[in-house]
Design a protein around this motif. Structure first.
Motif, PDB file in Angstrom:
ATOM      1  N   PRO A 321     -12.098  67.775 -75.824  1.00 36.34           N
ATOM      2  CA  PRO A 321     -11.023  67.259 -74.973  1.00 36.34           C
ATOM      3  C   PRO A 321     -10.546  68.369 -74.037  1.00 36.34           C
ATOM      4  N   ASN A 324      -6.590  66.961 -69.997  1.00 34.41           N
ATOM      5  CA  ASN A 324      -6.095  65.626 -70.320  1.00 34.41           C
ATOM      6  C   ASN A 324      -4.737  65.367 -69.669  1.00 34.41           C
ATOM      7  N   ILE A 327      -3.492  61.068 -70.012  1.00 34.13           N
ATOM      8  CA  ILE A 327      -2.808  60.586 -71.217  1.00 34.13           C
ATOM      9  C   ILE A 327      -1.395  61.154 -71.328  1.00 34.13           C
ATOM     10  N   ILE A 337      -1.025  54.391 -75.419  1.00 39.47           N
ATOM     11  CA  ILE A 337      -1.708  55.580 -75.950  1.00 39.47           C
ATOM     12  C   ILE A 337      -2.254  55.327 -77.342  1.00 39.47           C
ATOM     13  N   PRO A 345      -9.248  55.760 -76.170  1.00 36.44           N
ATOM     14  CA  PRO A 345     -10.239  56.677 -75.589  1.00 36.44           C
ATOM     15  C   PRO A 345     -10.317  56.592 -74.071  1.00 36.44           C
ATOM     16  N   THR A 348      -8.484  59.369 -72.355  1.00 33.61           N
ATOM     17  CA  THR A 348      -8.857  60.746 -72.658  1.00 33.61           C
ATOM     18  C   THR A 348      -9.923  61.255 -71.691  1.00 33.61           C
ATOM     19  N   ARG A 349     -10.032  62.566 -71.628  1.00 30.24           N
ATOM     20  CA  ARG A 349     -11.042  63.220 -70.810  1.00 30.24           C
ATOM     21  C   ARG A 349     -11.741  64.271 -71.674  1.00 30.24           C
ATOM     22  N   TRP A 350     -13.081  64.215 -71.709  1.00 29.49           N
ATOM     23  CA  TRP A 350     -13.886  65.161 -72.458  1.00 29.49           C
ATOM     24  C   TRP A 350     -14.822  65.882 -71.492  1.00 29.49           C
ATOM     25  N   MET A 403      -5.523  67.678 -77.365  1.00 33.58           N
ATOM     26  CA  MET A 403      -5.738  67.142 -76.017  1.00 33.58           C
ATOM     27  C   MET A 403      -5.056  68.096 -75.033  1.00 33.58           C
ATOM     28  N   LYS A 405      -4.380  70.556 -71.507  1.00 32.35           N
ATOM     29  CA  LYS A 405      -4.345  70.551 -70.044  1.00 32.35           C
ATOM     30  C   LYS A 405      -3.716  71.869 -69.597  1.00 32.35           C
ATOM     31  N   SER A 415      -2.107  72.364 -75.556  1.00 38.47           N
ATOM     32  CA  SER A 415      -2.214  70.947 -75.917  1.00 38.47           C
ATOM     33  C   SER A 415      -1.002  70.165 -75.441  1.00 38.47           C
TER      34      SER A 415
END
Length: 464
Positions: A321, A324, A327, A337, A345, A348-350, A403, A405, A415
């Protein structure tokens, strides 16, 4: 701000006289690589040979141009709004990508084949740190040492202690975990956020609290000599639900938890008393998490290392992750969420990133509900992004996910949500929900007095 470390030479000389150990983790020549072929925080500046992981070119150090972002506490607009999903990993094609997946993520796909999936985006290396943190990190590289069997560190302050790993497998494992424990997350933070334990039928009850933390390790007015063995101070005041409202906890997180274990206090609203909380560590259950999270699960991992044997397993390129923002957008409802068996999902960004892999196995004679834990630690930010945790039968039990960013005002990657998935109970727990609040976490460089994070202050503030 005070950004130098002139205190360091004297303290390290004293240490060498007492212990006879080597002064530095790496040589000055090795440390000079930081900012050259290595990033200021120790990761490889170059991308991978396949071109699927880009080179680091400075990360994100300010809000995107033209973004509606004014100050800390504002929600962060997505700096990559035009990025689209490259492909999605799901139960139908998981075998094609196993090489680049953690065991926990594979288990999530296999446990929830109809719903859990990994939307993969272009990899963006967005981590950055202030110049003073980079300078201190470079100085730490030649001075920081591990104390005992991972019990603590010394010779480090105001930056990552071990940007360049050295020594044997055990020493490297200690260094990775201590980089996680002392990673850059700002100086002072306040936030109002909620956590939830989601039941099998999707029901949940918000546990909302006001939280404050002062990262003493990054105190701009201090140095290692003023740490007093405390990495950070933490306060949390529970506001809802009614059965928990009024309770509060205070934590002094120590740099050497074997020499001086974590100090914790709890305020009981019914008794109007502050009491020591001696069990606020290791695998103590957390009531607000409905026993889906242990005390040392918080922040993906925290606390003492002494109950495990530690092994560094090298680096891997896996999907994790990252970035993100979607989200964590203002106004996004918690119902959007929180899915039935896991978070949504689609929000989310992976991305494919390089991670350090560390294995912890429970020592003979020690007790913990997790017999084995495998950490996947971001090469750039040193956040533990994924954590696989096994029971005493060597069965994968829980999968933790951060998660992350970039928070523009730091700048730095941390996170925005932490998710704890229990594969056996088929339930999960989430920390950090704040998109229904008027603002997200607020950062500042304010340095509070020590009285502010004292047990007496905890009681005064709790009874207001």
């Amino acid at each position: 701000m005070i950004h130098n470390k002139k205190w360091l030479l004297g303290s390290m000389l004293a240490f060498s006289v007492m212990s006879g150990q080597a002064l530095a983790a790496v040589s000055s020549a090795e440390a000079s690589r930081l900012g050259q072929d290595l990033t200021p925080f120790g990761s490889q500046k170059a991308g991978n040979e396949a071109g699927t992981i880009p080179a680091w070119t400075g990360g994100i150090s300010q809000p995107p141009a033209g973004a509606d972002y004014q100050e800390s506490g504002d929600f962060h607009p997505d700096p990559f709004p035009d990025d689209t999903v490259l492909f999605t990993i799901n139960a139908r094609n998981v075998d094609q990508y196993r090489e680049h997946l953690s065991d926990g993520v594979i288990a999530m796909i296999e446990t929830y084949p109809a719903s859990f999936q990994i939307p993969v985006y272009q990899s963006r290396r967005s981590h950055a740190v202030p110049d003073w943190v980079a300078r201190n990190t470079k100085e730490n590289a030649i001075s920081a040492t591990v104390v005992g069997e991972g019990a603590g560190i010394q010779g480090a302050y105001g930056g990552y202690p071990f940007p360049i790993l050295s020594g044997d497998s055990e020493q490297k494992a200690y260094q990775v975990i201590w980089n996680h424990l002392t990673r850059w997350r700002g100086v002072n933070i306040t936030r109002k956020a909620s956590e939830v334990a989601v039941q099998q039928n999707g029901d949940y009850t918000l546990v909302t609290s006001q939280q404050e933390a002062f990262f003493n390790y990054y105190n701009p007015e201090g140095d290692e000599s003023t740490l007093d063995n405390v990495i950070f101070y933490y306060l949390s005041f529970t506001q809802s639900p009614p059965r928990l409202a009024g309770g509060a906890i205070l934590v002094h997180e120590t740099l050497n938890q074997i020499k001086n274990p974590r100090n914790g206090w709890g305020y009981n609203a019914g008794q109007r008393r502050v009491r020591r909380a001696p069990n606020l560590g290791y695998d103590s259950p957390i009531a607000a998490a409905d026993n889906l999270r242990t005390a040392d699960d918080t922040d993906i991992f925290n606390g003492a290392l002494d109950r495990y044997n530690w092994t560094y397993e090298g680096m891997r390129e896996i999907y994790v992750p990252y970035n993100n923002y979607r989200i964590a957008q203002e106004g996004l409802s918690y119902d959007e969420i929180l899915g039935l068996s896991h978070i949504n999902p689609e929000l989310t960004r992976w991305e494919l990133h390089r991670v350090h892999v560390v294995l912890a196995t429970l020592k003979e004679g020690e007790r913990h509900i997790y017999a084995k834990r495998r950490f996947y630690v971001d090469e750039d930010s040193w956040n533990t992004l994924l954590l696989d945790q096994y029971d005493g039968r060597d069965q994968l039990w829980r999968v933790s996910m951060a998660m992350v960013k970039n928070f523009y005002e730091l700048p730095g990657v941390w996170s925005t949500l932490e998710v704890f998935n229990d594969l056996q109970a088929r339930r999960y727990h989430v920390q950090g929900l704040d998109t229904e609040e008027p603002n997200t976490r607020v950062f500042s460089d304010d340095v509070p007095s020590r009285r502010y994070f004292s047990p007496a202050s905890l009681r005064r503030r709790s009874v207001r």
